[in-house]
Design a protein around this motif. Sequence first.
Motif, PDB file in Angstrom:
ATOM      1  N   VAL A 179       0.807  -1.235   0.000  1.00  0.00           N
ATOM      2  CA  VAL A 179       0.000   0.000   0.000  1.00  0.00           C
ATOM      3  C   VAL A 179       0.836   1.280   0.000  1.00  0.00           C
ATOM      4  CG1 VAL A 179      -1.932  -1.099   1.183  1.00  0.00           C
ATOM      5  CG2 VAL A 179      -0.197   0.096   2.532  1.00  0.00           C
ATOM      6  N   LYS A 180       2.120   1.173   0.209  1.00  0.00           N
ATOM      7  CA  LYS A 180       2.982   2.353   0.386  1.00  0.00           C
ATOM      8  C   LYS A 180       3.221   3.099  -0.924  1.00  0.00           C
ATOM      9  CE  LYS A 180       3.493   1.370   4.705  1.00  0.00           C
ATOM     10  NZ  LYS A 180       2.709   2.057   5.704  1.00  0.00           N
ATOM     11  N   TRP A 181       3.349   4.403  -0.830  1.00  0.00           N
ATOM     12  CA  TRP A 181       3.569   5.243  -2.008  1.00  0.00           C
ATOM     13  C   TRP A 181       4.898   4.924  -2.676  1.00  0.00           C
ATOM     14  CZ3 TRP A 181       7.894   8.207  -2.183  1.00  0.00           C
ATOM     15  CH2 TRP A 181       8.524   8.482  -0.974  1.00  0.00           C
ATOM     16  N   TRP A 182       5.868   4.460  -1.904  1.00  0.00           N
ATOM     17  CA  TRP A 182       7.188   4.198  -2.449  1.00  0.00           C
ATOM     18  C   TRP A 182       7.303   2.832  -3.126  1.00  0.00           C
ATOM     19  CZ3 TRP A 182       8.621  -0.067   0.092  1.00  0.00           C
ATOM     20  CH2 TRP A 182       8.206  -0.228   1.410  1.00  0.00           C
ATOM     21  N   CYS A 183       6.287   1.993  -2.991  1.00  0.00           N
ATOM     22  CA  CYS A 183       6.304   0.692  -3.672  1.00  0.00           C
ATOM     23  C   CYS A 183       6.033   0.928  -5.156  1.00  0.00           C
ATOM     24  CB  CYS A 183       5.243  -0.229  -3.077  1.00  0.00           C
ATOM     25  SG  CYS A 183       5.124  -1.832  -3.903  1.00  0.00           S
ATOM     26  N   PRO A 184       6.947   0.543  -6.047  1.00  0.00           N
ATOM     27  CA  PRO A 184       6.750   0.803  -7.476  1.00  0.00           C
ATOM     28  C   PRO A 184       5.495   0.099  -8.007  1.00  0.00           C
ATOM     29  CG  PRO A 184       8.984   0.011  -7.042  1.00  0.00           C
ATOM     30  CD  PRO A 184       8.208  -0.156  -5.774  1.00  0.00           C
ATOM     31  N   PRO A 185       4.697   0.795  -8.811  1.00  0.00           N
ATOM     32  CA  PRO A 185       3.479   0.173  -9.358  1.00  0.00           C
ATOM     33  C   PRO A 185       3.742  -1.138 -10.091  1.00  0.00           C
ATOM     34  CG  PRO A 185       3.473   2.524  -9.801  1.00  0.00           C
ATOM     35  CD  PRO A 185       4.821   2.195  -9.211  1.00  0.00           C
ATOM     36  N   ARG A 186       4.903  -1.278 -10.721  1.00  0.00           N
ATOM     37  CA  ARG A 186       5.204  -2.522 -11.448  1.00  0.00           C
ATOM     38  C   ARG A 186       5.418  -3.697 -10.491  1.00  0.00           C
ATOM     39  NH1 ARG A 186       9.555   0.627 -11.496  1.00  0.00           N
ATOM     40  NH2 ARG A 186      11.508  -0.198 -10.689  1.00  0.00           N
ATOM     41  N   LEU A 187       5.694  -3.421  -9.199  1.00  0.00           N
ATOM     42  CA  LEU A 187       5.909  -4.479  -8.227  1.00  0.00           C
ATOM     43  C   LEU A 187       4.592  -5.028  -7.664  1.00  0.00           C
ATOM     44  CD1 LEU A 187       7.869  -6.174  -6.546  1.00  0.00           C
ATOM     45  CD2 LEU A 187       7.994  -4.271  -4.916  1.00  0.00           C
ATOM     46  N   ARG A 188       3.551  -4.236  -7.659  1.00  0.00           N
ATOM     47  CA  ARG A 188       2.286  -4.682  -7.048  1.00  0.00           C
ATOM     48  C   ARG A 188       1.697  -5.912  -7.732  1.00  0.00           C
ATOM     49  NH1 ARG A 188       1.740   1.138  -6.488  1.00  0.00           N
ATOM     50  NH2 ARG A 188       2.295   1.594  -4.336  1.00  0.00           N
ATOM     51  N   PRO A 189       1.618  -5.978  -9.072  1.00  0.00           N
ATOM     52  CA  PRO A 189       1.133  -7.225  -9.687  1.00  0.00           C
ATOM     53  C   PRO A 189       2.012  -8.432  -9.346  1.00  0.00           C
ATOM     54  CG  PRO A 189       1.011  -5.434 -11.266  1.00  0.00           C
ATOM     55  CD  PRO A 189       1.779  -4.915 -10.071  1.00  0.00           C
ATOM     56  N   VAL A 190       3.308  -8.207  -9.245  1.00  0.00           N
ATOM     57  CA  VAL A 190       4.237  -9.290  -8.889  1.00  0.00           C
ATOM     58  C   VAL A 190       3.914  -9.819  -7.497  1.00  0.00           C
ATOM     59  CG1 VAL A 190       6.673  -9.829  -8.421  1.00  0.00           C
ATOM     60  CG2 VAL A 190       6.055  -8.412 -10.401  1.00  0.00           C
ATOM     61  N   LEU A 191       3.693  -8.914  -6.549  1.00  0.00           N
ATOM     62  CA  LEU A 191       3.354  -9.323  -5.185  1.00  0.00           C
ATOM     63  C   LEU A 191       2.025 -10.071  -5.144  1.00  0.00           C
ATOM     64  CD1 LEU A 191       4.449  -6.109  -3.246  1.00  0.00           C
ATOM     65  CD2 LEU A 191       5.567  -8.359  -3.211  1.00  0.00           C
ATOM     66  N   LEU A 192       1.032  -9.573  -5.874  1.00  0.00           N
ATOM     67  CA  LEU A 192      -0.259 -10.259  -5.909  1.00  0.00           C
ATOM     68  C   LEU A 192      -0.118 -11.666  -6.489  1.00  0.00           C
ATOM     69  CD1 LEU A 192      -2.593  -7.342  -7.018  1.00  0.00           C
ATOM     70  CD2 LEU A 192      -2.601  -8.499  -4.792  1.00  0.00           C
ATOM     71  N   ARG A 193       0.635 -11.792  -7.583  1.00  0.00           N
ATOM     72  CA  ARG A 193       0.857 -13.119  -8.187  1.00  0.00           C
ATOM     73  C   ARG A 193       1.549 -14.061  -7.195  1.00  0.00           C
ATOM     74  NH1 ARG A 193       2.883  -9.967 -12.783  1.00  0.00           N
ATOM     75  NH2 ARG A 193       1.187  -9.820 -14.295  1.00  0.00           N
ATOM     76  N   ALA A 194       2.506 -13.530  -6.428  1.00  0.00           N
ATOM     77  CA  ALA A 194       3.228 -14.354  -5.457  1.00  0.00           C
ATOM     78  C   ALA A 194       2.291 -14.937  -4.403  1.00  0.00           C
ATOM     79  CB  ALA A 194       4.331 -13.527  -4.784  1.00  0.00           C
ATOM     80  N   PHE A 195       1.155 -14.280  -4.186  1.00  0.00           N
ATOM     81  CA  PHE A 195       0.173 -14.759  -3.219  1.00  0.00           C
ATOM     82  C   PHE A 195      -1.040 -15.407  -3.888  1.00  0.00           C
ATOM     83  CE2 PHE A 195       2.726 -12.165  -0.464  1.00  0.00           C
ATOM     84  CZ  PHE A 195       2.675 -12.849   0.744  1.00  0.00           C
ATOM     85  N   GLY A 196      -0.903 -15.777  -5.165  1.00  0.00           N
ATOM     86  CA  GLY A 196      -1.932 -16.583  -5.814  1.00  0.00           C
ATOM     87  C   GLY A 196      -2.910 -15.877  -6.719  1.00  0.00           C
ATOM     88  N   ALA A 197      -2.806 -14.553  -6.873  1.00  0.00           N
ATOM     89  CA  ALA A 197      -3.699 -13.835  -7.787  1.00  0.00           C
ATOM     90  C   ALA A 197      -3.334 -14.165  -9.223  1.00  0.00           C
ATOM     91  CB  ALA A 197      -3.608 -12.329  -7.557  1.00  0.00           C
ATOM     92  N   ARG A 198      -4.327 -14.118 -10.090  1.00  0.00           N
ATOM     93  CA  ARG A 198      -4.098 -14.268 -11.530  1.00  0.00           C
ATOM     94  C   ARG A 198      -4.189 -12.873 -12.131  1.00  0.00           C
ATOM     95  NH1 ARG A 198      -6.978 -18.115  -9.493  1.00  0.00           N
ATOM     96  NH2 ARG A 198      -8.990 -17.277 -10.098  1.00  0.00           N
TER      97      ARG A 198
END
Length: 178
Positions: free
Chosen positions: A39-58
């Motif tokens: 949720v942090k502003w400093w987390c790059p937007p390109r990393l958020r899909p990667v994190l979601l995928r790592a936890f099972g999101a498609r």
Amino acid sequence: MTAPGPARRLRGFSGAGYDKGRGLLMQAAWFTVLHVVFVKWWCPPRLRPVLLRAFGARIGERVLIRHRVRVQWPWKLTIGDDVWVGEGAWLINLEPITLAGDVCVSQEAVLCTGSHQRRSPTFEFDNGPIRLDTGSWVAARAMVLRGVTVGAGAVVGAGAVAHRDVPPGTVHTAGGGR
């Protein structure tokens, strides 16, 4: 004068039929990543899909997820290609949420798959999945409730609440109009 509702006895709530989909350790790991990084502003937007995928999101390609977006359970989330999720949106996916391609979920919109049986004295769950079809848009601070499908090209206008399906190509406004 209206009749009083059922006497609530919340102590008897069982949550019967609701499955979080993962064990406590995975839930704790996700909540840690969600609140410390995702949720942090400093987390790059390109990393958020990667994190979601790592936890099972498609998650599809070219997905943009802004900061302050909250996702209850990534493993119950499917996102197609070319989707935008705006700052501060909240995806409360006790049940599956599916965002087809070219969908926009604007700032501070809420997609909530959970509810309760209002006539149940123990307030048992009454959950249902949400689907946003291709090219649909949930505008700023709008809310889509459990069991709703927003049809292809449909719009849930700013501040509106969609409590039933929104037909393809229509606009649902805060005044309830289409």
